[in-house]
Design an enzyme around this catalytic site. Structure first.
Site, mmCIF file in Angstrom:
data_model
loop_
_atom_site.group_PDB
_atom_site.id
_atom_site.type_symbol
_atom_site.label_atom_id
_atom_site.label_comp_id
_atom_site.label_asym_id
_atom_site.label_seq_id
_atom_site.Cartn_x
_atom_site.Cartn_y
_atom_site.Cartn_z
ATOM 1 N N THR A 135 0.822 -1.214 0.000
ATOM 2 C CA THR A 135 0.000 0.000 0.000
ATOM 3 C C THR A 135 0.858 1.268 0.000
ATOM 4 O O THR A 135 2.004 1.239 0.481
ATOM 5 C CB THR A 135 -0.902 -0.009 1.253
ATOM 6 O OG1 THR A 135 -1.453 1.277 1.462
ATOM 7 C CG2 THR A 135 -0.108 -0.356 2.519
ATOM 8 N N ASP A 136 0.280 2.359 -0.476
ATOM 9 C CA ASP A 136 0.998 3.639 -0.394
ATOM 10 C C ASP A 136 1.024 4.166 1.044
ATOM 11 O O ASP A 136 1.743 5.126 1.338
ATOM 12 C CB ASP A 136 0.381 4.678 -1.344
ATOM 13 C CG ASP A 136 -1.079 5.003 -1.045
ATOM 14 O OD1 ASP A 136 -1.677 4.373 -0.148
ATOM 15 O OD2 ASP A 136 -1.635 5.899 -1.723
ATOM 16 N N GLU A 137 0.239 3.538 1.943
ATOM 17 C CA GLU A 137 0.176 4.055 3.316
ATOM 18 C C GLU A 137 1.492 3.866 4.072
ATOM 19 O O GLU A 137 1.709 4.493 5.096
ATOM 20 C CB GLU A 137 -1.000 3.419 4.064
ATOM 21 C CG GLU A 137 -2.307 3.693 3.345
ATOM 22 C CD GLU A 137 -3.563 3.406 4.137
ATOM 23 O OE1 GLU A 137 -3.532 3.471 5.367
ATOM 24 O OE2 GLU A 137 -4.582 3.111 3.488
ATOM 25 N N TYR A 161 -1.846 -0.469 10.935
ATOM 26 C CA TYR A 161 -1.968 -1.145 9.633
ATOM 27 C C TYR A 161 -0.759 -0.824 8.752
ATOM 28 O O TYR A 161 -0.078 -1.714 8.235
ATOM 29 C CB TYR A 161 -3.264 -0.708 8.928
ATOM 30 C CG TYR A 161 -3.288 -1.034 7.441
ATOM 31 C CD1 TYR A 161 -3.267 -2.356 6.995
ATOM 32 C CD2 TYR A 161 -3.324 -0.016 6.478
ATOM 33 C CE1 TYR A 161 -3.278 -2.649 5.626
ATOM 34 C CE2 TYR A 161 -3.335 -0.306 5.122
ATOM 35 C CZ TYR A 161 -3.314 -1.624 4.702
ATOM 36 O OH TYR A 161 -3.313 -1.919 3.361
ATOM 37 N N LYS A 165 2.254 -3.309 7.325
ATOM 38 C CA LYS A 165 2.545 -3.489 5.893
ATOM 39 C C LYS A 165 3.988 -3.074 5.598
ATOM 40 O O LYS A 165 4.684 -3.712 4.790
ATOM 41 C CB LYS A 165 1.578 -2.677 5.025
ATOM 42 C CG LYS A 165 0.140 -3.162 5.019
ATOM 43 C CD LYS A 165 -0.054 -4.555 4.454
ATOM 44 C CE LYS A 165 0.160 -4.649 2.954
ATOM 45 N NZ LYS A 165 -0.221 -6.000 2.428
HETATM 46 P P1 NAD Z 1 -9.548 -7.488 2.321
HETATM 47 O O1 NAD Z 1 -9.542 -7.191 3.780
HETATM 48 O O2 NAD Z 1 -10.794 -7.257 1.534
HETATM 49 O O3 NAD Z 1 -9.149 -9.011 2.078
HETATM 50 C C1 NAD Z 1 -8.142 -9.650 2.785
HETATM 51 C C2 NAD Z 1 -8.301 -11.150 2.601
HETATM 52 O O4 NAD Z 1 -7.238 -11.805 3.292
HETATM 53 C C3 NAD Z 1 -9.624 -11.699 3.172
HETATM 54 O O5 NAD Z 1 -10.212 -12.582 2.250
HETATM 55 C C4 NAD Z 1 -9.181 -12.442 4.424
HETATM 56 O O6 NAD Z 1 -10.024 -13.547 4.736
HETATM 57 C C5 NAD Z 1 -7.777 -12.884 4.029
HETATM 58 N N1 NAD Z 1 -6.930 -13.134 5.196
HETATM 59 C C6 NAD Z 1 -6.760 -12.341 6.282
HETATM 60 N N2 NAD Z 1 -5.925 -12.919 7.155
HETATM 61 C C7 NAD Z 1 -5.517 -14.082 6.594
HETATM 62 C C8 NAD Z 1 -4.621 -15.105 6.986
HETATM 63 N N3 NAD Z 1 -3.974 -15.044 8.164
HETATM 64 N N4 NAD Z 1 -4.431 -16.149 6.159
HETATM 65 C C9 NAD Z 1 -5.091 -16.211 4.960
HETATM 66 N N5 NAD Z 1 -5.946 -15.291 4.557
HETATM 67 C C10 NAD Z 1 -6.155 -14.231 5.347
HETATM 68 O O7 NAD Z 1 -8.329 -6.668 1.747
HETATM 69 P P2 NAD Z 1 -8.137 -5.997 0.315
HETATM 70 O O8 NAD Z 1 -8.679 -4.626 0.362
HETATM 71 O O9 NAD Z 1 -8.586 -6.933 -0.730
HETATM 72 O O10 NAD Z 1 -6.549 -5.858 0.281
HETATM 73 C C11 NAD Z 1 -5.742 -6.907 -0.247
HETATM 74 C C12 NAD Z 1 -4.289 -6.518 -0.158
HETATM 75 O O11 NAD Z 1 -4.081 -5.306 -0.887
HETATM 76 C C13 NAD Z 1 -3.805 -6.237 1.265
HETATM 77 O O12 NAD Z 1 -2.509 -6.767 1.394
HETATM 78 C C14 NAD Z 1 -3.782 -4.724 1.357
HETATM 79 O O13 NAD Z 1 -2.798 -4.290 2.262
HETATM 80 C C15 NAD Z 1 -3.440 -4.353 -0.062
HETATM 81 N N6 NAD Z 1 -3.945 -3.039 -0.503
HETATM 82 C C16 NAD Z 1 -5.258 -2.733 -0.352
HETATM 83 C C17 NAD Z 1 -5.716 -1.504 -0.806
HETATM 84 C C18 NAD Z 1 -7.169 -1.135 -0.681
HETATM 85 O O14 NAD Z 1 -7.530 0.018 -0.976
HETATM 86 N N7 NAD Z 1 -8.072 -2.028 -0.313
HETATM 87 C C19 NAD Z 1 -4.840 -0.595 -1.404
HETATM 88 C C20 NAD Z 1 -3.482 -0.951 -1.546
HETATM 89 C C21 NAD Z 1 -3.051 -2.186 -1.095
HETATM 90 P P1 TYD Z 2 -10.805 3.891 4.225
HETATM 91 O O1 TYD Z 2 -11.750 3.424 3.162
HETATM 92 O O2 TYD Z 2 -10.950 3.322 5.588
HETATM 93 O O3 TYD Z 2 -9.342 3.711 3.641
HETATM 94 P P2 TYD Z 2 -7.905 4.236 4.213
HETATM 95 O O4 TYD Z 2 -8.064 4.613 5.626
HETATM 96 O O5 TYD Z 2 -7.046 3.030 4.027
HETATM 97 O O6 TYD Z 2 -7.525 5.374 3.311
HETATM 98 O O7 TYD Z 2 -10.955 5.465 4.364
HETATM 99 C C1 TYD Z 2 -10.768 6.334 3.262
HETATM 100 C C2 TYD Z 2 -10.908 7.748 3.756
HETATM 101 O O8 TYD Z 2 -12.250 7.954 4.205
HETATM 102 C C3 TYD Z 2 -10.038 8.045 4.954
HETATM 103 O O9 TYD Z 2 -9.560 9.387 4.862
HETATM 104 C C4 TYD Z 2 -10.978 7.904 6.135
HETATM 105 C C5 TYD Z 2 -12.306 8.363 5.561
HETATM 106 N N1 TYD Z 2 -13.512 7.727 6.160
HETATM 107 C C6 TYD Z 2 -14.555 8.537 6.634
HETATM 108 O O10 TYD Z 2 -14.507 9.779 6.571
HETATM 109 N N2 TYD Z 2 -15.648 7.926 7.175
HETATM 110 C C7 TYD Z 2 -15.737 6.569 7.289
HETATM 111 O O11 TYD Z 2 -16.769 6.066 7.830
HETATM 112 C C8 TYD Z 2 -14.664 5.757 6.778
HETATM 113 C C9 TYD Z 2 -14.733 4.266 6.871
HETATM 114 C C10 TYD Z 2 -13.576 6.392 6.220
#
Ligand code: NAD
Ligand code: TYD
Length: 361
Positions: A135-137, A161, A165
């Site tokens: 992630t960019d975070e 988080y 990561k």
């Molecule tokens: P998500 O929370 O929707 O899915 C995570 C999945 O991992 C779930 O299916 C969960 O059951 C599984 N999981 C959790 N713990 C586990 C374990 N111990 N063993 C096996 N499986 C396990 O997450 P997402 O949004 O799909 O993100 C996927 C990846 O992408 C993550 O690594 C996250 O850091 C990265 N990412 C997400 C975003 C975003 O905006 N969602 C952006 C950049 C990077």
């Molecule tokens: P989120 O979807 O939780 O992603 P991330 O924290 O990884 O960026 O949140 C996106 C943005 O939205 C973040 O600035 C937090 C804000 N947010 C709200 O304002 N209200 C909410 O209920 C949630 C879940 C997020």
């Protein structure tokens, strides 16, 4: 034929990736491994384009014995590692699970890959890849004037988080420099699209708005994210995993900079148009300012010039198109929403995260 292990493939991005890969690459066999936490569901793996090339294994990435068996039995040559605890708000309330899965789990997978590929040599080393989805975070937060994150930006994670990561990224890179494990890493901005668990901003706002619940905006709502439609991320990931240089990092993003308020307003406007007769139209009346997230990162922005110039990737969806497709998807899949929210104690989470955030409007 490539044998791909997708970890976390029952979650949001992982399941979109499995759908994408089976639909676009005829020469892959996929093993999805997922612990099916609250965020993962087999609902997400229904109606796959070619299910005969897909196997699902229910298990934890920190279970070394099981991971070793999967590498050996399925002759895994490519790992695309999504499995993680992924929600910042949960990491603030319960950070331990993030260390366990994101750090220990990633370490376990790296050890299994090292054993299979570098010790037992089950597959030739030039034919393997461990791609870590990050992630960019990890880069922290930007002020208005700061330049965007780049591959060389120093890590400065600020939430549990992001810290977990960052730790996992460091381990992945260390396995390349120390053992020569063929890895790549991508750091991507916020994703949105179908099948995202409705704890994250965009699906939460869609579902709350359609059921007449308040739309909780943290702080002043002027925090800025870069948003990428999930299919575009999937395409980028496969390019990096198959064409990206070994040992390299690639930044991925949607090339946009909206404030959260703009995102929520756009969702409301789309719903007003799609559901003009809803009793909640205009949906903006539901917007409510609530106390901010502790340590809330103010702005993310990501420079995608490396992946553009090296791999010829750029996002296909602009934000307006992507949001419209996403809102439509949630409106057209009430059975998915019901299944996901029922299986995961969703009401319990809403209570835990929002009950103490009093309306500040
Ligand atoms: P998500 O929370 O929707 O899915 C995570 C999945 O991992 C779930 O299916 C969960 O059951 C599984 N999981 C959790 N713990 C586990 C374990 N111990 N063993 C096996 N499986 C396990 O997450 P997402 O949004 O799909 O993100 C996927 C990846 O992408 C993550 O690594 C996250 O850091 C990265 N990412 C997400 C975003 C975003 O905006 N969602 C952006 C950049 C990077
Ligand atoms: P989120 O979807 O939780 O992603 P991330 O924290 O990884 O960026 O949140 C996106 C943005 O939205 C973040 O600035 C937090 C804000 N947010 C709200 O304002 N209200 C909410 O209920 C949630 C879940 C997020």
């Amino acid at each position: 034929m490539r044998h791909v292990l997708v970890t976390g493939g029952a979650g949001f991005i992982g399941s979109n990736f499995v759908h994408y890969l089976l639909g676009s690459e005829p020469d892959v066999q996929i093993v999805t491994m997922d612990a099916l936490t609250y965020a993962g569901s087999l609902e997400n793996l229904k109606d796959l384009p070619d299910p005969s090339r897909h196997v699902f294994i229910h298990g934890d990435i920190a279970n070394r014995e099981l991971v070793d068996c999967i590498f050996a039995e399925y002759e895994i040559d490519t790992v695309v590692h999504f499995a993680a605890e992924s929600h910042v708000d949960r990491s603030i309330l319960d950070p331990g699970a993030f260390v366990q899965t994101n750090v220990i789990g990633t370490f376990t997978l790296l050890e299994a890959a090292r054993k299979a590929w570098l010790v037992d040599k089950t597959v030739p080393r030039d034919a393997v890849r461990f791609h870590h989805v990050s992630t960019d975070e990890v880069f922290g937060t930007l002020s208005k004037a700061d330049p965007p994150f780049r591959e060389e930006t120093a890590y400065q994670p600020r939430s549990p988080y992001a810290a977990s990561k960052a730790a996992s990224d460091h381990f992945v890179r260390a396995y390349y420099t120390t053992y020569g494990l063929p890895i790549s890493i991508s750091n991507c901005s916020n994703n949105y699209g179908p099948r995202q668990f409705p704890e994250k901003l965009i699906p939460l706002m869609i579902l709350n708005a359609t059921s007449g619940k308040t739309l909780p905006i943290y702080g002043d709502g002027m925090q800025i994210r870069d948003w990428l439609y999930v299919d575009d991320h999937c395409e980028a990931l496969w390019k990096v995993a198959t064409q990206g240089r070994v040992g390299e990092t690639y930044c991925i993003g949607g090339d946009n900079q909206p404030a959260n308020l703009e995102i929520v307003r756009t969702i409301c406007q789309i719903l007003d148009e799609l559901q003009p007769d809803s009793p909640f139209t205009p949906h903006e009346q539901l917007m409510t300012f609530v106390p901010d997230r502790p340590g809330h990162d103010r702005r993310y922005d990501i420079d995608i010039s490396k992946i553009k110039s090296e791999l010829g990737w750029q996002p296909r969806h602009d934000l307006q198109q992507g949001l419209l497709a996403t809102v439509r998807w949630y409106l057209e899949h009430p059975e998915w929403v019901q299944a996901i929210t029922q299986q995961s104690d969703y009401d319990g989470w809403m209570q835990k995260n929002y009950a103490n955030r009093k309306d500040q409007t």
